[in-house]
Design an enzyme around this catalytic site. Structure first.
Site, PDB file in Angstrom:
ATOM      1  CB  CYS A 112      40.391  31.316  43.811  1.00 14.41           C
ATOM      2  SG  CYS A 112      40.200  33.015  44.362  1.00 14.41           S
ATOM      3  CE  LYS A 143      32.480  42.679  33.222  1.00 14.16           C
ATOM      4  NZ  LYS A 143      33.562  43.246  32.416  1.00 14.16           N
ATOM      5  CB  CYS A 156      43.490  36.912  43.516  1.00 13.29           C
ATOM      6  SG  CYS A 156      41.926  36.318  44.098  1.00 13.29           S
TER       7      CYS A 156
END
Ligand code: MSP
Length: 657
Positions: free
Chosen positions: A143, A299, A129
Site C-alpha cells: 500500500c 502513531k 485505508c
C-alpha cells in the site's frame, strides 16, 4: 448575501487527534472567520467517521465494544475543538440517525436509478485505508500510504457505476478551474481521468465479514463501504434533501482535506453526487502533510505532535499563527519547535509586538493615552496609507485563494512598514521640537493602521486580535467589521478615546532547554529538507524567508546597523562598579557613549585605541543615569571576555555586513 460552507474531513476515531487534524480544522476555522469578515454567511462542519474495519480493530484492541469506543474517541475530538477556539457550527458523527437515514436514502436513489449493481470482485484490500487497490496502484506490492501488504479478498458485493461518470467529471474539472485546488492536485486528478478507464466502486461489505456499518437499504446482508457512507456527511449534516441549510449552503460547499484523501474526494464524491442528482460541491481544497523529521506523522513511528501540548507551551494564537504562516498551502511542511520559536519571535515578538508596545507607550508619553486628532498630513502618511491598502488587498486576495502564508506575509509588509514609519518620522524628535500637530498625525496614523491590522488578524488569532482592539479602546463584534470596507475607510478610531498603556501580547520566547541543545546541533539547512518539498509544489512561493531552527529572515538581519568603531575614551561609571563609559568613534560628528558591562574584564586604558563592533541602531537608553547609545559586541569564553574586532584596521564607521 454571499454564503460560504466549509468542511473538514470527518476524522477516523481510531486514534487521538494530532497536529495534522488540528491543522485542517484550524484552517477551516480561519477560513470561516475570514469569510464572515468578508461579509458572508458561513457554516462550518467537522465531525468523526465511525464505521469500518479499522474502528472495529481499534475497539477490540482497547477491549471495548465499537459503540463504547467511538463514543470515547469522538468525545476527545469534540472536546478538543473549543480548546483550540474552533467555532464549528455542527459536529457530525456517522453513527447518528440523521446521517444513517440520508446514506440509506441516497443508496436507494442510486440503486433505483440503476447505478448500483451486484457483482463479484477480487482485489488487494488495505485495512489501513479501508479500500481496494488495483495492482497498478500498489508500490512494490505494498500500500503506497501504509507500506503494508494488502490482503487479497474475493467476494460478492454491490458496485457503484462510477465509470459511467468519468467523462462528465473530466469535463467538469476542465471547465471549473477552482473545482480542485491548488492546481497540482487538479492536474493529478485530470491525468488520472485522462490516463485510463475508471473502475466501478465496490460500495458494500458482506455482514459475514463486517457488521459495523450502515445496512444497505436493499440488502440486509450487507453494510455500506465506509467511504460511501462517510462522504455523505457533507450533505446529511445540512439536512439533505429538504433542509433549509442544505438549500442555503450546499451551493457554496468548500471541502478541505489533505492529499491523502484526494481520490475519494475528487473522484468518488462528485460522481456519487452526480448519480444521486445533487449538484457538485464548489471547491475541493487540498493541502500537504505536516512532516516531523521529514516523515509523515504517525502513531506507529511515534512522531506525533499533540496540539494541546503546543498550545500550552506557546499559547493558542501564536500556535495558530504558526500553522497558517509556516505551511504553503498545497505543499508539505516540516514541523519543529525550533522553527516555531523562530517564527514567533521574529514575526510576533519583534515585528507586531514591538509596533504595539512602542506606539501605545508613545501615545501615553505624548498624549496621556488619548488618541490624538490628526492635524498636519505629510507625504509619508499618504505613502504608508497606500502601503497599508496594498498589503490588506493582497492579504484578502491571498486568503480567498487559500494562500495563507503569503497573505500573512503581505500583512506583515504593513507591520514592518509601520515600524519603519516610526523610525522615519521620529516622534521623539517631533516631541522635543514641540511639533505637536505633526506628532498627533503620526501617532494617529499608527493607531488607525494597528486597528486595521488587528481586524485582519482576527481569523487567524481571534483572542489576540480582540485584545489588540481592546487595547485600542474598541470592542470587537463580527458584524461591526468588514474587510473590503477596511480598504476604503480611514479614521474609524475615535480621537479622544483612550488606549492601553502597554500591550505585551507577544513576549519573546525561549526554546525549552532540551530543544535548544538540539537546535544547536542541527546542521544548517537540515530541518529545511521537508520544506524543499514545498518549493517543488510550484503553487505558493515558499513563505518569504522561511525560518527553521529559530533562524531569522534576511530582512531582520538587515535591520541591524553594525559599525566598526575606535575607542577614544573610557571612564568608570560613577555609580556602578561593573560598568564602563566607553566613547567610540563610529565616523559621526562626535564619539558615541556606550555603557558596557565589561569593567571586570578590562581596565579603561586597555580599551583606548582598540577597534570594536558596535550595534549602532540600538534604541538609546539610560543605564544608571548615563546615556548608552549602542552596544559593543563581545564573546564570553569561560572567565574571560573577548571583544569582537576586525582582523585589520578599518575606517571608523565601516559597516559590518
Ligand atoms: N475518515 C477519513 C476522512 C473521511 S471524510 C469524508 C480520514 N480520516 S483521518 O482521521 O485519517 O483524517 C485524515 C485527515 O487528517 C487528512 O486529510 C488531513 O486533513 C488531516 N491530517 C492527518 N494527518 C496529517 C498530516 N500529517 N498533515 C496534515 N494533515 C493531516 O481520512
Amino acid at each position: 448575501m454571499e454564503r460560504f460552507y466549509i468542511t473538514t474531513p470527518i476524522y477516523y476515531v481510531n486514534a487521538k487527534p494530532h497536529l495534522g487534524h488540528a491543522y485542517t480544522t484550524t484552517v477551516a476555522d480561519a477560513l470561516s472567520r475570514f469569510h464572515q469578515l468578508m461579509g458572508a454567511e458561513t457554516y462550518f462542519l467537522t465531525g468523526t467517521d465511525e464505521h469500518g474495519d479499522k474502528i472495529v480493530q481499534a475497539a477490540e484492541a482497547n477491549g471495548l465494544s465499537p459503540m463504547e469506543y467511538v463514543d470515547a474517541i469522538s468525545g476527545q475530538f469534540k472536546a478538543l475543538w473549543p480548546d483550540m477556539n474552533i467555532t464549528n457550527d455542527d459536529f457530525i458523527r456517522t453513527t447518528e440517525t440523521r446521517h444513517v437515514k440520508v446514506v440509506q436514502s441516497i443508496l436507494q436513489k442510486v440503486f433505483d436509478a440503476g447505478d448500483i449493481y451486484f457483482g463479484e470482485y477480487g482485489g488487494h484490500y488495505c485495512f489501513g485505508c479501508e479500500r481496494f487497490y488495483t495492482e497498478k496502484e500498489l508500490v512494490d506490492g505494498l500500500c503506497p500510504d501504509h507500506q503494508t501488504k494488502p490482503e487479497y479478498i474475493a467476494e460478492k458485493n454491490y458496485f457503484f457505476r462510477m465509470s459511467k461518470y468519468q467523462g462528465w467529471l473530466r469535463e467538469h474539472i476542465r471547465q471549473n478551474p477552482d473545482f480542485i485546488r491548488p492546481e497540482q492536485y487538479r492536474n493529478e486528478v485530470l491525468s488520472l481521468l485522462e490516463g485510463g478507464e475508471l473502475e466501478d466502486l465496490c460500495i458494500s461489505r458482506p455482514k459475514s465479514r463486517l457488521t459495523w456499518g450502515i445496512e444497505l437499504p436493499f440488502d440486509k446482508d450487507f453494510v455500506t463501504y465506509v467511504w460511501f457512507d462517510a462522504l455523505i456527511n457533507y450533505v446529511s449534516a445540512l439536512g439533505y434533501p429538504d433542509g433549509d441549510k442544505f438549500r442555503k449552503f450546499w451551493p457554496a460547499a468548500n471541502h478541505l482535506v489533505a492529499k491523502d484523501i484526494l481520490k475519494p474526494h475528487a473522484v468518488f464524491w462528485p460522481t456519487m453526487l452526480k448519480a444521486a442528482g445533487i449538484e457538485p460541491f464548489q471547491s475541493l481544497n487540498v493541502h500537504g502533510y505536516w512532516l516531523v523529521r521529514d516523515t509523515k506523522m504517525s502513531k506507529s513511528i511515534g512522531n506525533v505532535i499533540e496540539p494541546l501540548a503546543m498550545k500550552d507551551r506557546y499559547g493558542l494564537d501564536p500556535f495558530r499563527y504558526f500553522l497558517l504562516r509556516e505551511m504553503s498551502f498545497g505543499g508539505d511542511s516540516s514541523f519543529s519547535e525550533e522553527a516555531l520559536v523562530g517564527r514567533l519571535n521574529a514575526d510576533l515578538a519583534n515585528d507586531l509586538g514591538n509596533l504595539f508596545n512602542r506606539t501605545l507607550a508613545m501615545t501615553h508619553k505624548y498624549f496621556g493615552g488619548t488618541v490624538p486628532v490628526p492635524v498636519i498630513e505629510d507625504v509619508v502618511d499618504a505613502e504608508i496609507k497606500k502601503l497599508g491598502q496594498d498589503a490588506m488587498r493582497a492579504f484578502q486576495a491571498h486568503f480567498c485563494g487559500l494562500r495563507f502564508s503569503r497573505g500573512l506575509e503581505s500583512l506583515w509588509e504593513l507591520v514592518r512598514g509601520l515600524n519603519k514609519y516610526i523610525d522615519a518620522t521620529a516622534p521623539w524628535t517631533l516631541f522635543k521640537a514641540g511639533n505637536k500637530d505633526r506628532l498627533s498625525t503620526v501617532i494617529y496614523v499608527l493607531l488607525e493602521n494597528m486597528r486595521k491590522i488587528a481586524v485582519h488578524l482576527w481569523p487567524v488569532m481571534p483572542e489576540s486580535a480582540q485584545t489588540m482592539l481592546a487595547q485600542l479602546g474598541i470592542t470587537f463584534a463580527r458584524d461591526k467589521f468588514n474587510l473590503p470596507k477596511e480598504l476604503e475607510v480611514w479614521g474609524v478610531l475615535e480621537s479622544g478615546s483612550t488606549v492601553a498603556e502597554t500591550s505585551n501580547l507577544f513576549p519573546r520566547i525561549e526554546l525549552p532547554e532540551a530543544h535548544a541543545v538540539v537546535a544547536a546541533k542541527v546542521k544548517p539547512g537540515k530541518a529545511k529538507a521537508g520544506k524543499a518539498k514545498d518549493d517543488t509544489s510550484g503553487k505558493e512561493a515558499p513563505a518569504g524567508g522561511e525560518q527553521s531552527n529559530g533562524t531569522i529572515e534576511f530582512e531582520d538581519f538587515q535591520k541591524l546597523d553594525l559599525r566598526v568603531g575606535t575607542v577614544v575614551e573610557v571612564e568608570p561609571h560613577p555609580d556602578a562598579d561593573r560598568l564602563l563609559l566607553v566613547r567610540v568613534d563610529i565616523g559621526e560628528e562626535a564619539p558615541r557613549q556606550v555603557v558596557a558591562g565589561i569593567a571586570e574584564f578590562f581596565a579603561p586604558d586597555d580599551l583606548v585605541g582598540r577597534q570594536v563592533v558596535v550595534v549602532a541602531n540600538l534604541k538609546p537608553r539610560k543605564l544608571r543615569k548615563q546615556l548608552s547609545q549602542g552596544m559593543i559586541l563581545a564573546v564570553k569564553s569561560g572567565d574571560s571576555l573577548n571583544l569582537l574586532t576586525p582582523s585589520g584596521e578599518v575606517a571608523p564607521g565601516s559597516r559590518v555586513s
